[in-house]
Design an enzyme around this catalytic site. Structure first.
Site, PDB file in Angstrom:
ATOM      1  N   GLU A 119      29.283  10.249  -2.583  1.00  0.00           N
ATOM      2  CA  GLU A 119      30.078  10.062  -1.370  1.00  0.00           C
ATOM      3  C   GLU A 119      31.029   8.881  -1.548  1.00  0.00           C
ATOM      4  O   GLU A 119      30.758   7.966  -2.330  1.00  0.00           O
ATOM      5  CB  GLU A 119      29.132   9.783  -0.196  1.00  0.00           C
ATOM      6  CG  GLU A 119      29.832   9.641   1.144  1.00  0.00           C
ATOM      7  CD  GLU A 119      28.850   9.537   2.311  1.00  0.00           C
ATOM      8  OE1 GLU A 119      27.646   9.293   2.084  1.00  0.00           O
ATOM      9  OE2 GLU A 119      29.301   9.720   3.457  1.00  0.00           O
ATOM     10  N   LYS A 124       0.838  -1.201   0.000  1.00  0.00           N
ATOM     11  CA  LYS A 124       0.000   0.000   0.000  1.00  0.00           C
ATOM     12  C   LYS A 124       0.873   1.252   0.000  1.00  0.00           C
ATOM     13  O   LYS A 124       1.990   1.232   0.504  1.00  0.00           O
ATOM     14  CB  LYS A 124      -0.896   0.013   1.230  1.00  0.00           C
ATOM     15  CG  LYS A 124      -1.917  -1.108   1.242  1.00  0.00           C
ATOM     16  CD  LYS A 124      -2.712  -1.076   2.531  1.00  0.00           C
ATOM     17  CE  LYS A 124      -3.731  -2.216   2.544  1.00  0.00           C
ATOM     18  NZ  LYS A 124      -4.420  -2.308   3.833  1.00  0.00           N
ATOM     19  N   TYR A 172      34.030  10.757  12.049  1.00  0.00           N
ATOM     20  CA  TYR A 172      33.237  10.407  13.237  1.00  0.00           C
ATOM     21  C   TYR A 172      34.046  10.744  14.492  1.00  0.00           C
ATOM     22  O   TYR A 172      35.244  11.015  14.433  1.00  0.00           O
ATOM     23  CB  TYR A 172      32.905   8.907  13.228  1.00  0.00           C
ATOM     24  CG  TYR A 172      31.820   8.553  12.236  1.00  0.00           C
ATOM     25  CD1 TYR A 172      30.484   8.616  12.591  1.00  0.00           C
ATOM     26  CD2 TYR A 172      32.144   8.170  10.939  1.00  0.00           C
ATOM     27  CE1 TYR A 172      29.489   8.299  11.679  1.00  0.00           C
ATOM     28  CE2 TYR A 172      31.146   7.849  10.018  1.00  0.00           C
ATOM     29  CZ  TYR A 172      29.822   7.918  10.397  1.00  0.00           C
ATOM     30  OH  TYR A 172      28.831   7.622   9.492  1.00  0.00           O
ATOM     31  N   GLU A 196      24.670  19.307   6.589  1.00  0.00           N
ATOM     32  CA  GLU A 196      23.797  18.169   6.263  1.00  0.00           C
ATOM     33  C   GLU A 196      23.058  17.625   7.485  1.00  0.00           C
ATOM     34  O   GLU A 196      23.581  17.669   8.595  1.00  0.00           O
ATOM     35  CB  GLU A 196      24.670  17.065   5.653  1.00  0.00           C
ATOM     36  CG  GLU A 196      23.959  15.750   5.370  1.00  0.00           C
ATOM     37  CD  GLU A 196      24.885  14.731   4.713  1.00  0.00           C
ATOM     38  OE1 GLU A 196      25.730  15.129   3.889  1.00  0.00           O
ATOM     39  OE2 GLU A 196      24.773  13.533   5.037  1.00  0.00           O
ATOM     40  N   ASP A 256      27.983  17.167   8.915  1.00  0.00           N
ATOM     41  CA  ASP A 256      26.775  16.339   8.959  1.00  0.00           C
ATOM     42  C   ASP A 256      26.363  16.182  10.418  1.00  0.00           C
ATOM     43  O   ASP A 256      27.063  15.545  11.199  1.00  0.00           O
ATOM     44  CB  ASP A 256      27.114  14.980   8.332  1.00  0.00           C
ATOM     45  CG  ASP A 256      25.931  14.007   8.337  1.00  0.00           C
ATOM     46  OD1 ASP A 256      24.928  14.290   9.007  1.00  0.00           O
ATOM     47  OD2 ASP A 256      26.045  12.965   7.663  1.00  0.00           O
ATOM     48  N   ALA A 257      25.220  16.786  10.782  1.00  0.00           N
ATOM     49  CA  ALA A 257      24.774  16.763  12.182  1.00  0.00           C
ATOM     50  C   ALA A 257      23.953  15.522  12.519  1.00  0.00           C
ATOM     51  O   ALA A 257      23.396  15.436  13.621  1.00  0.00           O
ATOM     52  CB  ALA A 257      23.985  18.034  12.500  1.00  0.00           C
ATOM     53  N   GLU A 261      18.742  12.345   3.446  1.00  0.00           N
ATOM     54  CA  GLU A 261      19.342  11.025   3.691  1.00  0.00           C
ATOM     55  C   GLU A 261      18.372  10.077   4.399  1.00  0.00           C
ATOM     56  O   GLU A 261      18.371   8.877   4.144  1.00  0.00           O
ATOM     57  CB  GLU A 261      20.613  11.181   4.519  1.00  0.00           C
ATOM     58  CG  GLU A 261      21.276   9.868   4.879  1.00  0.00           C
ATOM     59  CD  GLU A 261      22.497  10.067   5.757  1.00  0.00           C
ATOM     60  OE1 GLU A 261      23.255  11.015   5.517  1.00  0.00           O
ATOM     61  OE2 GLU A 261      22.672   9.270   6.697  1.00  0.00           O
ATOM     62  N   HIS A 287      23.918   9.375  -0.717  1.00  0.00           N
ATOM     63  CA  HIS A 287      24.516   8.797   0.492  1.00  0.00           C
ATOM     64  C   HIS A 287      24.921   7.348   0.203  1.00  0.00           C
ATOM     65  O   HIS A 287      24.348   6.697  -0.662  1.00  0.00           O
ATOM     66  CB  HIS A 287      23.462   8.824   1.608  1.00  0.00           C
ATOM     67  CG  HIS A 287      23.832   8.068   2.845  1.00  0.00           C
ATOM     68  ND1 HIS A 287      23.388   6.781   3.091  1.00  0.00           N
ATOM     69  CD2 HIS A 287      24.580   8.408   3.906  1.00  0.00           C
ATOM     70  CE1 HIS A 287      23.852   6.377   4.262  1.00  0.00           C
ATOM     71  NE2 HIS A 287      24.590   7.347   4.784  1.00  0.00           N
ATOM     72  N   MET A 329      32.564  15.647   7.580  1.00  0.00           N
ATOM     73  CA  MET A 329      32.769  15.219   8.965  1.00  0.00           C
ATOM     74  C   MET A 329      31.455  15.281   9.732  1.00  0.00           C
ATOM     75  O   MET A 329      30.503  15.950   9.325  1.00  0.00           O
ATOM     76  CB  MET A 329      33.793  16.127   9.653  1.00  0.00           C
ATOM     77  CG  MET A 329      33.324  17.570   9.761  1.00  0.00           C
ATOM     78  SD  MET A 329      34.474  18.653  10.635  1.00  0.00           S
ATOM     79  CE  MET A 329      34.354  18.012  12.297  1.00  0.00           C
ATOM     80  N   LYS A 330      31.407  14.573  10.871  1.00  0.00           N
ATOM     81  CA  LYS A 330      30.215  14.558  11.710  1.00  0.00           C
ATOM     82  C   LYS A 330      30.289  15.655  12.766  1.00  0.00           C
ATOM     83  O   LYS A 330      31.369  15.946  13.304  1.00  0.00           O
ATOM     84  CB  LYS A 330      30.065  13.201  12.400  1.00  0.00           C
ATOM     85  CG  LYS A 330      30.031  12.034  11.432  1.00  0.00           C
ATOM     86  CD  LYS A 330      28.885  12.136  10.440  1.00  0.00           C
ATOM     87  CE  LYS A 330      28.901  10.963   9.473  1.00  0.00           C
ATOM     88  NZ  LYS A 330      27.888  11.099   8.414  1.00  0.00           N
TER      89      LYS A 330
END
Ligand code: MG
Length: 386
Positions: A338, A98, A153, A236, A210-211, A262, A319, A180-181
């Site tokens: 990436e 569905k 990370y 991001e 990237d948060a 993402e 991603h 980077m994070k």
């Protein structure tokens, strides 16, 4: 050609090159689609996996989607030339599903979809990007794709020392842009990490942050204000992926590009993102993961929807950081892709030994996705066949 069997297993993966560092018990599901077609005395097999960053999808694959493929008559799955038609196979997998309620069934479908494309391109004896390009009518002129190194990370000790070592390695590999994070420590500590990396780069336009969707609405605005002077490549996964109001507030006062999508897994979600999140046409970036978005058929719908709304495909940087998304970026002529050179091994990164040249990756010239160029990954896949 008939599908004889579909086998699968869920295997651990790590966000770190050093897999002993805790990574939240992250895993992914690998699949093998075995056919009754033979080449050089071996059955032709398509391989796939659930990309990286979500969890494995064994249950849905085993109980729902693989049985539908195996029960379908060959004529429902194949093109006129007898090769598997991944679009027809996708329709078969989605029979009875569905609208809405995507959950992570989209990841299960996308996992099998990857294996179906690998299989069809192997039967056609073409690299996936060339095969896919022909199927969707886009002429392939370049074997090179702009890429960036994903990583950065948090390390449990000597964080900034190890972070800068990692980024130096990325640059030595030929990468020019890094992601980077941020978002897991107090903002002032993240700014120290950002400045340590910026010391290694020409300027902020070579660094994305990237948060990981962690910021509250209030923190998203505070972070955007703090990041604004660095003029970063992009910002991001700022907040909850469905909090379009906060995206809109950030976009209204944060000038550099922001990246989103993402953790949105369908064309319907992507449509809402561009309708309501205040994103700026051909300035902001989309990082939808093709595997997490039900695979190639749904990702194509997303790309077409974006174009219908005046966006360029160049806004898309998928991603995943692996070979499959690299083929899609090439075939669909997306902005780039990436690359996970160190993380999520043996899935992250591209062909073993393939060099990154000034921020560009070259696609492997072997049939299918090119998993044969990754011996460690092939060891995992091959175990499904014993
Ligand atoms: Mg992200």
């Amino acid at each position: 050609m008939r599908l004889v069997d579909i086998r699968q297993a869920t295997v651990p993966i790590s966000r770190y090159a050093d897999a002993s560092i805790s990574s939240g018990n992250l895993d992914t599901t690998i699949v093998a689609i075995i056919t009754d077609a033979y080449r050089a005395g071996e059955p032709i097999v398509g391989f796939g996996f659930s990309s990286i960053g979500r969890y494995g999808q064994s249950g849905l694959i085993r109980d729902r989607f693989a049985p539908r493929l195996l029960a379908a008559p060959a004529e429902d799955l194949c093109a006129a030339d007898g090769n598997i038609d991944p679009f027809r196979a996708w329709q078969c997998m989605m029979l009875g599903e569905k609208p809405g309620g995507h959950g992570e069934r989209c990841v299960a479908v996308g996992t099998l979809d990857m294996a179906l494309w690998d299989l069809a391109a192997k039967v056609a004896e073409e690299p996936l990007y060339q095969f896919l390009g022909k199927v969707i009518g886009i002429e392939q002129t370049s074997q090179q794709v702009p890429v960036y190194a994903g990583g950065g990370y948090y390390f449990p000790d000597d964080d900034i020392g190890r972070l800068t070592t990692e980024v130096r390695q990325f640059l030595d590999q030929g990468h020019t842009h890094i992601k980077m994070k941020i978002g897991a420590v107090p903002l002032e500590d993240d700014l120290k990490r950002i400045e340590a990396i910026l010391d290694l780069l020409p300027d902020g336009s070579h660094l994305a942050v990237d948060a990981m969707n962690r910021y509250s609405p209030e923190m998203a605005i505070r972070a955007a204000q703090a990041l604004q002077p660095y003029k970063l490549w992009w910002f991001e996964d700022i907040c909850d992926p469905l909090d379009f109001t906060t995206h809109e507030r950030v976009a209204a006062e944060y000038s550099p590009p922001i990246a989103a999508g993402e953790a949105l897994f369908s064309a319907a979600d992507a449509t809402n993102l561009i309708r309501y999140a205040g994103l700026r046409r051909n300035h902001d970036i989309f990082v939808f993961d093709p595997v997490h978005c039900y695979g190639v058929p749904e990702y194509l719908q997303i790309a077409e929807m974006l174009e219908d709304n005046g966006w360029s495909r160049q806004s898309c940087w998928p991603h995943g950081g692996h070979l499959f998304s690299l083929h899609l970026a090439a075939a669909l002529k997306l902005g780039g892709n990436e690359c996970n050179p160190h993380n999520f091994q043996p899935f992250g990164g591209f062909a073993d030994g393939a060099e990154i040249s000034e921020g560009f990756a070259t696609l492997p010239d072997v049939p299918g996705v090119g998993f044969a160029t990754r011996p460690q990954l092939m060891n995992l896949f091959s175990a499904l066949l014993t």
